[in-house]
Design a protein around this motif. Structure first.
Motif, PDB file in Angstrom:
ATOM      1  N   ASP A  18       0.983  -1.310   0.053  1.00  0.00           N
ATOM      2  CA  ASP A  18      -0.105  -0.082   0.035  1.00  0.00           C
ATOM      3  C   ASP A  18       0.926   1.436  -0.038  1.00  0.00           C
ATOM      4  N   GLU A  19       2.084   1.411   0.742  1.00  0.00           N
ATOM      5  CA  GLU A  19       2.665   2.303   0.784  1.00  0.00           C
ATOM      6  C   GLU A  19       3.428   2.693  -0.758  1.00  0.00           C
ATOM      7  N   SER A  20       3.889   1.378  -1.335  1.00  0.00           N
ATOM      8  CA  SER A  20       4.319   1.733  -2.660  1.00  0.00           C
ATOM      9  C   SER A  20       3.324   2.176  -3.517  1.00  0.00           C
ATOM     10  N   GLY A  21       2.144   1.921  -3.381  1.00  0.00           N
ATOM     11  CA  GLY A  21       1.231   2.548  -4.298  1.00  0.00           C
ATOM     12  C   GLY A  21       1.000   3.981  -4.067  1.00  0.00           C
ATOM     13  N   TYR A  22       1.260   4.637  -2.783  1.00  0.00           N
ATOM     14  CA  TYR A  22       0.970   5.840  -2.411  1.00  0.00           C
ATOM     15  C   TYR A  22       2.361   6.628  -3.025  1.00  0.00           C
ATOM     16  N   ALA A  23       3.245   5.703  -2.990  1.00  0.00           N
ATOM     17  CA  ALA A  23       4.490   6.707  -3.497  1.00  0.00           C
ATOM     18  C   ALA A  23       4.316   6.675  -5.129  1.00  0.00           C
ATOM     19  N   LEU A  24       3.786   5.731  -5.859  1.00  0.00           N
ATOM     20  CA  LEU A  24       3.452   6.129  -7.238  1.00  0.00           C
ATOM     21  C   LEU A  24       2.723   7.286  -7.642  1.00  0.00           C
ATOM     22  N   THR A  25       1.798   7.961  -6.642  1.00  0.00           N
ATOM     23  CA  THR A  25       0.986   9.069  -6.966  1.00  0.00           C
ATOM     24  C   THR A  25       1.574  10.283  -7.276  1.00  0.00           C
ATOM     25  N   HIS A  26       3.090  10.317  -6.485  1.00  0.00           N
ATOM     26  CA  HIS A  26       3.860  11.383  -6.545  1.00  0.00           C
ATOM     27  C   HIS A  26       4.886  11.433  -7.741  1.00  0.00           C
ATOM     28  N   ASN A  27       5.373  10.133  -7.936  1.00  0.00           N
ATOM     29  CA  ASN A  27       6.442   9.832  -8.910  1.00  0.00           C
ATOM     30  C   ASN A  27       6.333   9.285 -10.275  1.00  0.00           C
ATOM     31  N   GLN A  28       5.169   8.476 -10.063  1.00  0.00           N
ATOM     32  CA  GLN A  28       5.074   7.534 -11.342  1.00  0.00           C
ATOM     33  C   GLN A  28       3.533   7.415 -11.638  1.00  0.00           C
ATOM     34  N   ARG A  29       2.980   8.436 -11.860  1.00  0.00           N
ATOM     35  CA  ARG A  29       1.416   8.660 -12.083  1.00  0.00           C
ATOM     36  C   ARG A  29       1.139   7.815 -13.309  1.00  0.00           C
ATOM     37  N   MET A  30       1.646   7.715 -14.327  1.00  0.00           N
ATOM     38  CA  MET A  30       1.230   6.934 -15.589  1.00  0.00           C
ATOM     39  C   MET A  30       1.362   5.426 -15.241  1.00  0.00           C
ATOM     40  N   LYS A  31       2.461   5.002 -14.333  1.00  0.00           N
ATOM     41  CA  LYS A  31       2.504   3.541 -13.945  1.00  0.00           C
ATOM     42  C   LYS A  31       1.079   2.990 -13.211  1.00  0.00           C
ATOM     43  N   LEU A  32       0.730   4.048 -12.305  1.00  0.00           N
ATOM     44  CA  LEU A  32      -0.292   3.895 -11.691  1.00  0.00           C
ATOM     45  C   LEU A  32      -1.546   3.753 -12.176  1.00  0.00           C
ATOM     46  N   ALA A  33      -1.949   4.801 -13.130  1.00  0.00           N
ATOM     47  CA  ALA A  33      -2.894   4.795 -14.197  1.00  0.00           C
ATOM     48  C   ALA A  33      -3.083   3.481 -14.857  1.00  0.00           C
ATOM     49  N   ALA A  34      -1.881   3.035 -15.363  1.00  0.00           N
ATOM     50  CA  ALA A  34      -1.844   1.854 -16.421  1.00  0.00           C
ATOM     51  C   ALA A  34      -2.044   0.758 -15.542  1.00  0.00           C
ATOM     52  N   LEU A  35      -1.639   0.377 -14.494  1.00  0.00           N
ATOM     53  CA  LEU A  35      -2.074  -0.803 -13.493  1.00  0.00           C
ATOM     54  C   LEU A  35      -3.602  -0.778 -13.289  1.00  0.00           C
ATOM     55  N   GLU A  36      -4.070   0.436 -13.239  1.00  0.00           N
ATOM     56  CA  GLU A  36      -5.771   0.452 -12.912  1.00  0.00           C
ATOM     57  C   GLU A  36      -6.454   0.439 -14.353  1.00  0.00           C
ATOM     58  N   ALA A  37      -5.572   0.618 -15.531  1.00  0.00           N
ATOM     59  CA  ALA A  37      -6.424   0.902 -16.823  1.00  0.00           C
ATOM     60  C   ALA A  37      -7.313   1.987 -16.523  1.00  0.00           C
ATOM     61  N   MET A  38      -6.944   2.980 -16.032  1.00  0.00           N
ATOM     62  CA  MET A  38      -7.888   4.134 -15.805  1.00  0.00           C
ATOM     63  C   MET A  38      -7.633   5.291 -16.700  1.00  0.00           C
ATOM     64  N   TRP A  39      -8.424   5.104 -17.979  1.00  0.00           N
ATOM     65  CA  TRP A  39      -8.108   6.164 -19.135  1.00  0.00           C
ATOM     66  C   TRP A  39      -8.361   7.553 -18.768  1.00  0.00           C
ATOM     67  N   GLU A  40      -9.404   7.839 -18.052  1.00  0.00           N
ATOM     68  CA  GLU A  40     -10.074   9.066 -17.791  1.00  0.00           C
ATOM     69  C   GLU A  40      -9.725   9.342 -16.276  1.00  0.00           C
ATOM     70  N   THR A  41      -9.736  10.767 -16.018  1.00  0.00           N
ATOM     71  CA  THR A  41      -9.529  11.109 -14.482  1.00  0.00           C
ATOM     72  C   THR A  41     -10.949  10.832 -14.037  1.00  0.00           C
ATOM     73  N   HIS A  42     -11.006  10.351 -12.851  1.00  0.00           N
ATOM     74  CA  HIS A  42     -12.395  10.108 -12.050  1.00  0.00           C
ATOM     75  C   HIS A  42     -12.322  11.091 -10.819  1.00  0.00           C
ATOM     76  N   GLU A  43     -13.703  11.419 -10.595  1.00  0.00           N
ATOM     77  CA  GLU A  43     -14.024  12.289  -9.736  1.00  0.00           C
ATOM     78  C   GLU A  43     -13.453  11.846  -8.350  1.00  0.00           C
ATOM     79  N   ALA A  44     -12.892  12.616  -7.457  1.00  0.00           N
ATOM     80  CA  ALA A  44     -12.233  12.203  -6.199  1.00  0.00           C
ATOM     81  C   ALA A  44     -13.322  11.807  -5.328  1.00  0.00           C
ATOM     82  N   PRO A  45     -13.210  10.596  -4.470  1.00  0.00           N
ATOM     83  CA  PRO A  45     -11.957   9.626  -4.486  1.00  0.00           C
ATOM     84  C   PRO A  45     -12.402   8.717  -5.766  1.00  0.00           C
TER      85      PRO A  45
END
Length: 531
Positions: free
Chosen positions: A241-268
């Motif tokens: 979970d901590e590694s996933g949090y680190a992706l938010t700040h450093n590798q946002r494309m990797k995070l979006a790709a592993l979730e197959a999230m093509w568009e930005t969703h409304e938070a959260p």
């Protein structure tokens, strides 16, 4: 122009050696601490069975350690032979952690391993126990330094590009050392190693119990593995979970790709449990979402967005355009280092230089790029979405299964129901799963940051040496043959020692204590071996 065949083959070769090497690393990490725990019990209780346990599992640790070291050496040579420009570009930063890791692995760690094996009759119990604990700590510290180096590739902090030397140079070594990505990777990786070591001991103990051999030995080993494995499996999930949090700040494309999230969703943002990513249509079919979960994991909040793939591509396109300006300024500075206008322009855009270099996949000079080529370079920042999506889910699924497995083992051991046969078969057949999860984790980490060899700074295809495809094919074939032979040797040695059991050559198959307890017979009391 870049020879992409050479770049791709170099990547395949390094992937082959790295993933093969990592078959041995997790088991080394996990077994080292389990040996220390077993020997600690032996020193505290004086019971011979715990010493036998330490020696038996230590022999298997030694076989694995030898293969791990020998395959790790090959990887370090590849940095100079297959990735020479990368080594030149980052040598000031990358060299120090690798050098310290070499000292840890080949001097400190190897010396302690030697003392562990040959010091039993030459050292006091307490001194040998200290060696075993230092060996376990040294093994983990060795992993720390290589993960600091790898973490810097994922998040290049504490360094700057010097246009005069055309290299990355350290400006803050402490920032490199305490890189949050490196620290998150370290604790997650070693916890995965603990799970691997624990399941190795659990599965072999289960095999002994199924064979009704060495039952006292196997039950004790199983108990240690159950407790250690439960701790490790819970840690893997929390630290992941901590590694996933680190992706938010450093590798946002990797995070979006592993979730197959093509568009930005409304938070959260929701977490997609399953679905079928469609790259061509840029959507995910039949997605099953859990509301809020991704937002909580990735941002630790309810009001921050997790950006999608396509918005990140738009940002990358702007950065490619800025990278062209940085490249132009750099060429002007190389022609005239006193060009103040060029230096000002470079300082304004230098953090996007790597994005401009993505265009060298298509042309020698990025300044010649067309709008379509700029857009294509921006889309090149997307890793393989289906591979990322499914690799993460299989890895996470195995992680949750490990918690269930070790939780069940812990309960059964607590209730002294070690010989529950259905569970013993489940434990035995679960043996490959930690290695599968570990390899998937590295696939996510390394394949997921493509096209970067240094995140946002240097594209992978620019890091290769001046080789031809034939040379690389020959070495791939050689490594495949050599590593295949080593794998057969290692498995045969492991199986040989396991079949012999912990009491081979000690005057008995069972390994039962020589103490006796009374039993009634017609003629009086007769000695019966105690279990």
């Amino acid at each position: 122009m870049i020879d992409m065949e050479v770049a791709d083959l170099s990547r395949w070769q390094f992937a082959l050696t790295a993933m093969y090497h990592f078959l041995f690393v997790p088991l080394t990490l996990g077994l080292a601490f389990m040996l220390a725990i077993m020997e600690s019990v032996y020193v505290m209780t004086g019971r011979q069975v715990w010493k036998d346990m330490t020696k038996f599992w230590g022999a298997l640790f030694g076989i694995n350690f030898a293969l791990g070291v020998s395959t790790g050496i090959t990887m370090e040579f590849q940095f100079g032979m297959n990735w020479s420009y990368y080594s030149h570009y980052v040598g000031d930063v990358f060299g120090a952690p690798l050098a310290i890791e070499g000292l840890m692995a080949f001097f400190l760690e190897a010396t302690l391993v030697g003392l562990f094996f040959f010091g039993w009759d030459r050292m006091s119990k307490q001194a040998h126990l200290a060696v075993t604990w230092f060996m376990a700590i040294g093994t983990n510290l060795s992993a720390l330094w290589i993960l600091i180096a790898n973490g810097w590739m994922q998040n290049p902090v504490g360094s700057e590009f010097n246009p005069e030397t055309m290299r990355m140079e350290v400006v803050d070594f402490m920032a490199v050392l305490f890189n949050p990505v490196a620290q998150a990777k370290f604790v997650h990786t070693v916890a995965a190693g603990y799970v691997t070591g624990a399941l190795f001991v659990l599965a072999i103990s289960a095999w002994f119990l199924l064979q009704r051999r060495h039952r006292g030995f196997a039950k004790r080993s199983m108990t240690v593995a159950a407790a250690f494995g439960l701790m490790g499996s819970l840690s893997v999930v929390v630290l992941g979970d901590e590694s996933g949090y680190a992706l938010t700040h450093n590798q946002r494309m990797k995070l979006a790709a592993l979730e197959a999230m093509w568009e930005t969703h409304e938070a959260p943002a929701p977490l997609t449990l399953v679905g079928f990513p469609d790259v061509e249509n840029q959507t995910t079919h039949f997605a099953v979402d859990v509301p809020w979960v991704l937002g909580l994991i990735a941002t630790r909040s309810l009001d921050q967005e997790v950006q999608g793939i396509l918005p990140l591509v738009a940002i990358a396109e702007t950065r490619v355009e800025n990278g062209i300006r940085a490249y132009d300024a750099l060429q002007r500075l190389r022609a005239d280092e006193n060009d103040i206008e060029a230096r000002t322009q470079f300082e304004e855009t230098k953090f996007d230089l790597g994005y401009g270099l993505l265009l060298q996949r298509y042309m020698a000079d990025p300044r010649d790029a067309t709008p379509d080529q700029i857009r294509q370079a921006a889309f090149d920042t997307i890793p393989d979405v289906p591979v990322m999506f499914w690799s993460f889910r299989f890895m996470a699924g195995i992680g949750l299964y490990m918690i269930l497995l070790f939780g069940t083992a812990f309960v059964l051991c607590t209730l002294r129901k070690h010989e529950t046969r259905w569970f013993l078969w489940v434990a035995l057949f679960s043996l490959p799963l930690p290695w599968v999860a570990a390899e998937l984790g590295w696939l996510l980490a390394e394949y997921g940051r493509q096209p970067w060899i240094i995140e946002g700074m240097l594209p992978t295809f620019l890091g290769v040496s001046s080789l031809n495809a034939t040379q690389i094919w020959m070495t791939i074939a050689g490594f495949t043959a050599l590593y295949g032979a080593l794998a057969v040797v290692e498995v045969m040695l492991m199986l040989h020692f396991i079949r012999k059991g912990p009491y081979a050559g000690k005057g008995g198959e069972s390994g039962k204590s020589t103490k006796t307890r009374p039993a009634a017979t017609e003629g009086g009391m007769a000695p019966i071996p105690a279990e």
